[in-house]
Design a protein around this motif. Structure first.
Motif, PDB file in Angstrom:
ATOM      1  N   VAL A  63      10.248 -46.181 -36.416  1.00 44.18           N
ATOM      2  CA  VAL A  63       9.402 -46.236 -37.613  1.00 44.18           C
ATOM      3  C   VAL A  63       8.688 -44.905 -37.827  1.00 44.18           C
ATOM      4  O   VAL A  63       8.598 -44.416 -38.954  1.00 44.18           O
ATOM      5  CB  VAL A  63       8.393 -47.405 -37.511  1.00 44.18           C
ATOM      6  CG1 VAL A  63       7.309 -47.294 -38.568  1.00 44.18           C
ATOM      7  CG2 VAL A  63       9.112 -48.742 -37.633  1.00 44.18           C
ATOM      8  N   LYS A  64       8.197 -44.314 -36.736  1.00 46.51           N
ATOM      9  CA  LYS A  64       7.541 -43.014 -36.866  1.00 46.51           C
ATOM     10  C   LYS A  64       8.510 -41.970 -37.397  1.00 46.51           C
ATOM     11  O   LYS A  64       8.152 -41.129 -38.229  1.00 46.51           O
ATOM     12  CB  LYS A  64       6.971 -42.571 -35.515  1.00 46.51           C
ATOM     13  CG  LYS A  64       5.711 -43.294 -35.135  1.00 46.51           C
ATOM     14  CD  LYS A  64       5.192 -42.810 -33.803  1.00 46.51           C
ATOM     15  CE  LYS A  64       3.959 -43.589 -33.385  1.00 46.51           C
ATOM     16  NZ  LYS A  64       3.450 -43.178 -32.075  1.00 46.51           N
ATOM     17  N   ALA A  65       9.755 -42.013 -36.912  1.00 39.49           N
ATOM     18  CA  ALA A  65      10.762 -41.050 -37.384  1.00 39.49           C
ATOM     19  C   ALA A  65      11.063 -41.275 -38.858  1.00 39.49           C
ATOM     20  O   ALA A  65      11.189 -40.310 -39.628  1.00 39.49           O
ATOM     21  CB  ALA A  65      12.031 -41.177 -36.549  1.00 39.49           C
ATOM     22  N   ILE A  66      11.163 -42.540 -39.245  1.00 42.22           N
ATOM     23  CA  ILE A  66      11.484 -42.847 -40.640  1.00 42.22           C
ATOM     24  C   ILE A  66      10.323 -42.477 -41.558  1.00 42.22           C
ATOM     25  O   ILE A  66      10.523 -41.906 -42.629  1.00 42.22           O
ATOM     26  CB  ILE A  66      11.851 -44.339 -40.791  1.00 42.22           C
ATOM     27  CG1 ILE A  66      13.194 -44.604 -40.122  1.00 42.22           C
ATOM     28  CG2 ILE A  66      11.878 -44.766 -42.250  1.00 42.22           C
ATOM     29  CD1 ILE A  66      13.551 -46.071 -39.988  1.00 42.22           C
ATOM     30  N   GLY A  71       7.800 -36.766 -45.602  1.00 45.76           N
ATOM     31  CA  GLY A  71       7.030 -35.522 -45.485  1.00 45.76           C
ATOM     32  C   GLY A  71       7.939 -34.330 -45.280  1.00 45.76           C
ATOM     33  O   GLY A  71       7.723 -33.264 -45.850  1.00 45.76           O
ATOM     34  N   GLN A  72       8.960 -34.507 -44.470  1.00 47.34           N
ATOM     35  CA  GLN A  72       9.913 -33.422 -44.234  1.00 47.34           C
ATOM     36  C   GLN A  72      10.663 -33.109 -45.521  1.00 47.34           C
ATOM     37  O   GLN A  72      10.901 -31.942 -45.838  1.00 47.34           O
ATOM     38  CB  GLN A  72      10.893 -33.809 -43.128  1.00 47.34           C
ATOM     39  CG  GLN A  72      10.262 -33.907 -41.756  1.00 47.34           C
ATOM     40  CD  GLN A  72      11.224 -34.485 -40.723  1.00 47.34           C
ATOM     41  OE1 GLN A  72      12.294 -34.959 -41.062  1.00 47.34           O
ATOM     42  NE2 GLN A  72      10.823 -34.446 -39.465  1.00 47.34           N
ATOM     43  N   TRP A  73      11.038 -34.151 -46.253  1.00 48.31           N
ATOM     44  CA  TRP A  73      11.752 -33.927 -47.514  1.00 48.31           C
ATOM     45  C   TRP A  73      10.849 -33.209 -48.517  1.00 48.31           C
ATOM     46  O   TRP A  73      11.297 -32.340 -49.252  1.00 48.31           O
ATOM     47  CB  TRP A  73      12.252 -35.242 -48.099  1.00 48.31           C
ATOM     48  CG  TRP A  73      13.381 -35.868 -47.331  1.00 48.31           C
ATOM     49  CD1 TRP A  73      14.223 -35.257 -46.467  1.00 48.31           C
ATOM     50  CD2 TRP A  73      13.757 -37.238 -47.351  1.00 48.31           C
ATOM     51  NE1 TRP A  73      15.113 -36.150 -45.951  1.00 48.31           N
ATOM     52  CE2 TRP A  73      14.861 -37.386 -46.481  1.00 48.31           C
ATOM     53  CE3 TRP A  73      13.297 -38.356 -48.014  1.00 48.31           C
ATOM     54  CZ2 TRP A  73      15.489 -38.593 -46.266  1.00 48.31           C
ATOM     55  CZ3 TRP A  73      13.928 -39.561 -47.801  1.00 48.31           C
ATOM     56  CH2 TRP A  73      15.017 -39.679 -46.930  1.00 48.31           C
ATOM     57  N   LEU A  77      11.496 -29.684 -50.280  1.00 51.57           N
ATOM     58  CA  LEU A  77      11.487 -29.548 -51.734  1.00 51.57           C
ATOM     59  C   LEU A  77      10.541 -28.421 -52.149  1.00 51.57           C
ATOM     60  O   LEU A  77      10.895 -27.591 -53.007  1.00 51.57           O
ATOM     61  CB  LEU A  77      11.067 -30.875 -52.397  1.00 51.57           C
ATOM     62  CG  LEU A  77      10.995 -30.880 -53.913  1.00 51.57           C
ATOM     63  CD1 LEU A  77      12.391 -30.643 -54.510  1.00 51.57           C
ATOM     64  CD2 LEU A  77      10.423 -32.181 -54.418  1.00 51.57           C
ATOM     65  N   VAL A  78       9.380 -28.366 -51.543  1.00 49.33           N
ATOM     66  CA  VAL A  78       8.421 -27.296 -51.861  1.00 49.33           C
ATOM     67  C   VAL A  78       9.009 -25.941 -51.471  1.00 49.33           C
ATOM     68  O   VAL A  78       8.918 -24.968 -52.227  1.00 49.33           O
ATOM     69  CB  VAL A  78       7.069 -27.560 -51.141  1.00 49.33           C
ATOM     70  CG1 VAL A  78       6.156 -26.342 -51.224  1.00 49.33           C
ATOM     71  CG2 VAL A  78       6.381 -28.779 -51.729  1.00 49.33           C
ATOM     72  N   ALA A  79       9.635 -25.877 -50.302  1.00 55.35           N
ATOM     73  CA  ALA A  79      10.242 -24.618 -49.865  1.00 55.35           C
ATOM     74  C   ALA A  79      11.356 -24.202 -50.820  1.00 55.35           C
ATOM     75  O   ALA A  79      11.482 -23.011 -51.167  1.00 55.35           O
ATOM     76  CB  ALA A  79      10.777 -24.755 -48.435  1.00 55.35           C
ATOM     77  N   ALA A  80      12.148 -25.162 -51.260  1.00 55.65           N
ATOM     78  CA  ALA A  80      13.231 -24.838 -52.206  1.00 55.65           C
ATOM     79  C   ALA A  80      12.647 -24.362 -53.534  1.00 55.65           C
ATOM     80  O   ALA A  80      13.169 -23.418 -54.155  1.00 55.65           O
ATOM     81  CB  ALA A  80      14.119 -26.070 -52.411  1.00 55.65           C
TER      82      ALA A  80
END
Length: 95
Positions: A63-66, A71-73, A77-80
């Motif tokens: 659940v923590k990974a999911i 947040g990672q996405w 997206l911000v980096a892109a």
């Protein structure tokens, strides 16, 4: 000295006491068997609880990974977006 009637009475009391003791022992044997069965059942439940504990820990990790993925996405997206803006700005300077 005891006469025959007193001896017979004492023997009858001893026999009655022996029967009573056997009856109590039979009851205790049944209770000991029930306690052993209960101990076995508790041991089985304990093993299942231990298994559940490890399953819950595994689920919590998943659940923590999911929940960490959005947040990672968002970070990607911000980096892109920043990269695209940088490329656009660089293209404007190059032209």
């Amino acid at each position: 000295m005891m006469d025959i009637a007193e001896v017979a009475q004492t023997a009858a009391e001893a026999l009655s006491s022996g029967k009573s003791a056997h009856h109590r022992i039979d009851g205790l044997e049944a209770e000991v068997k029930d306690i052993r069965d209960l101990t076995t059942a508790v041991a089985t439940v304990n093993q299942k609880v231990d298994g559940l504990d490890s399953d819950v820990k595994e689920i919590k990790t998943d659940v923590k990974a999911i929940t960490g993925r959005p947040g990672q996405w968002w970070d990607k997206l911000v980096a892109a977006g920043i990269g695209a803006a940088g490329v656009a700005i660089a293209n404007n300077f190059i032209k």
